[in-house]
Design a protein around this motif. Structure first.
Motif, short mmCIF file in Angstrom:
data_model
loop_
_atom_site.label_atom_id
_atom_site.label_comp_id
_atom_site.label_asym_id
_atom_site.label_seq_id
_atom_site.Cartn_x
_atom_site.Cartn_y
_atom_site.Cartn_z
N UNK A 45 1.26 -1.37 -0.22
CA UNK A 45 -0.62 -0.13 0.21
C UNK A 45 0.63 1.54 0.03
N UNK A 46 2.56 1.01 -0.40
CA UNK A 46 2.83 2.27 -0.67
C UNK A 46 2.94 2.88 -1.55
N UNK A 47 2.88 4.40 -1.61
CA UNK A 47 3.17 5.20 -2.87
C UNK A 47 4.39 5.48 -2.94
N UNK A 48 4.83 6.21 -3.87
CA UNK A 48 6.84 7.03 -3.69
C UNK A 48 7.10 7.62 -3.28
N UNK A 49 7.49 8.30 -2.09
CA UNK A 49 8.45 8.01 -1.42
C UNK A 49 9.14 8.95 -1.57
N UNK A 50 9.67 10.61 -1.64
CA UNK A 50 11.24 11.95 -2.39
C UNK A 50 12.21 10.67 -1.40
N UNK A 51 13.09 10.22 -2.56
CA UNK A 51 14.79 9.95 -1.94
C UNK A 51 14.52 8.73 -1.65
N UNK A 52 13.53 7.79 -2.12
CA UNK A 52 13.88 6.25 -1.60
C UNK A 52 13.51 5.25 -2.56
N UNK A 53 14.51 4.87 -3.76
CA UNK A 53 14.77 3.77 -4.75
C UNK A 53 15.32 3.03 -4.25
N UNK A 54 14.90 1.72 -4.26
CA UNK A 54 15.14 0.10 -3.64
C UNK A 54 15.78 -0.34 -4.83
N UNK A 55 15.90 0.50 -6.40
CA UNK A 55 16.28 -0.11 -7.79
C UNK A 55 18.53 -0.51 -7.10
N UNK A 56 18.92 0.84 -6.68
CA UNK A 56 20.10 1.20 -5.83
C UNK A 56 20.67 0.11 -5.46
N UNK A 57 19.59 -0.72 -4.80
CA UNK A 57 20.34 -1.39 -3.68
C UNK A 57 19.93 -3.47 -4.04
N UNK A 58 19.01 -3.61 -5.33
CA UNK A 58 18.72 -4.09 -6.29
C UNK A 58 19.84 -4.61 -7.12
N UNK A 59 20.54 -3.28 -7.13
CA UNK A 59 21.96 -3.34 -8.05
C UNK A 59 22.89 -4.24 -7.83
N UNK A 60 22.99 -3.57 -5.99
CA UNK A 60 24.53 -3.89 -5.67
C UNK A 60 24.15 -5.70 -5.12
N UNK A 61 22.68 -5.94 -5.43
CA UNK A 61 22.95 -7.39 -4.86
C UNK A 61 23.17 -8.38 -6.77
N UNK A 62 22.63 -7.96 -7.10
CA UNK A 62 23.06 -8.29 -9.25
C UNK A 62 24.64 -8.07 -9.24
N UNK A 63 25.04 -6.91 -8.44
CA UNK A 63 26.65 -7.27 -8.80
C UNK A 63 27.25 -8.76 -7.85
N UNK A 64 26.27 -9.16 -6.60
CA UNK A 64 27.02 -9.61 -5.68
C UNK A 64 26.75 -11.40 -5.43
N UNK A 65 25.44 -11.57 -7.11
CA UNK A 65 25.19 -12.40 -7.50
C UNK A 65 26.19 -13.09 -8.54
N UNK A 66 26.31 -12.28 -8.94
CA UNK A 66 27.17 -12.54 -10.32
C UNK A 66 28.40 -12.80 -9.82
#
Length: 312
Positions: A45-66
């Protein structure tokens, strides 16, 4: 040279010409290493909030998985929030997937130009392109009015109320269960409440899925007894994820073995190698899949008018 000899020579030439092509066909890998991430992002039920972008953490995990040599990394439901596709979040993930030549699956609320939205699992290919989408079929609604239970939404509410309180009443529901062919095997995706319907697992398996990917965003834990039963009955491996306010992110393989898991409600990351050869052998020799009696299964596509199970 008689006609028969000519035909034999022609056939031999055709076979010889085909040999390079046959030799060039890539063999299916016998196993695949995968990764699954349990983390926090946007919730239902969240709506967008300024300054919060989970895709940045997603990228870090992509790099870890690779770095761990995983060929696929899977994230939870809802994670990226209410976004346009494509958009800045997906572009960031695309670049990371392409840089590391890895498949990525991640959940979001995909918002369309007319303001409607779907609970979408995005599948990124090794080149970074979005090569597949799955829209959640079964709506996990939280409130209802009237009878029978769970059949009618609350009245007197506008779209904004539903977005912030019970969005799956008004989301665009999926209309099918696609299976995606990746270079290591065939996968099917299901989302959260879809996994409480055994038909979901069975349909994906019947359509050829060798690995079922079940993304979640819920309190409590993803049920390992469902995972084990689904793998055993459908001759598949499974990957599950959940947000970190819940638990149950895991990787399993046929017949009912959990290889790795995140059993506690906190951020976590697991990898494991799935024996695809074992899955394929089970499927090619399956009694279960070949001895079905679909002509007797009519009851599962009927909904009794009173919502009560029929007696005979």
């Amino acid at each position: 040279m008689n006609t028969t000899a000519i035909h034999l020579v022609s056939a031999s030439v055709a076979v010889l010409l085909a040999l390079p092509a046959l030799a060039a066909e890539p063999k299916k890998p016998r196993q695949v290493k995968v990764a699954a991430v349990q983390m926090l992002g946007y919730d239902k039920t969240d709506v967008p909030r300024p300054g919060f972008d989970p895709s940045e953490a997603v990228v870090q995990y992509i790099q870890t998985a690779a770095k761990d040599e995983a060929q696929l990394v899977v994230f939870p439901e809802y994670l990226l929030g209410r976004i346009s596709v494509p958009g800045p979040e997906t572009e960031r993930i695309s670049k990371a997937a392409a840089a590391d030549r890895i498949y990525v699956i991640v959940g979001c609320w995909e918002v369309f130009q007319d303001g409607s939205f779907a609970n979408t699992a995005l599948l990124f290919g090794r080149t970074g392109k979005i090569v597949g989408k799955y829209n959640k079929v079964h709506a996990a609604v939280d409130q209802f009015e009237g009878e029978p239970p769970w059949s009618k939404p609350p009245t007197g509410k506008n779209a904004d109320w539903f977005v912030r309180n019970d969005p799956e009443w008004i989301m665009k529901r999926g209309e099918g269960f696609p299976v995606f062919g990746l270079d290591f095997g065939r996968i099917g995706i299901l989302t959260c409440y879809d996994g409480w319907f055994p038909e979901t697992f069975r349909i994906l398996s019947l359509k050829g899925a060798e690995i079922l990917v079940w993304i979640n965003g819920r309190r409590g834990t993803v049920e390992d007894f469902i995972v084990k039963s689904a793998m055993f009955q459908n001759e598949t491996a499974m990957i599950t994820t959940n947000q970190a306010y819940g638990a149950g992110t895991m990787i399993g393989e046929w017949p009912a073995r959990i290889l790795a898991s995140c059993p506690e409600p906190r951020e976590g990351y697991v990898t494991a190698t799935i024996n695809l050869e074992q899955v394929r052998r089970a499927r090619s020799n399956s009694r279960n899949l070949r001895q079905r009696r679909p002509e007797l299964y009519e009851a599962i596509i009927r909904t009794p008018a009173d919502g009560v199970t029929e007696q005979n």
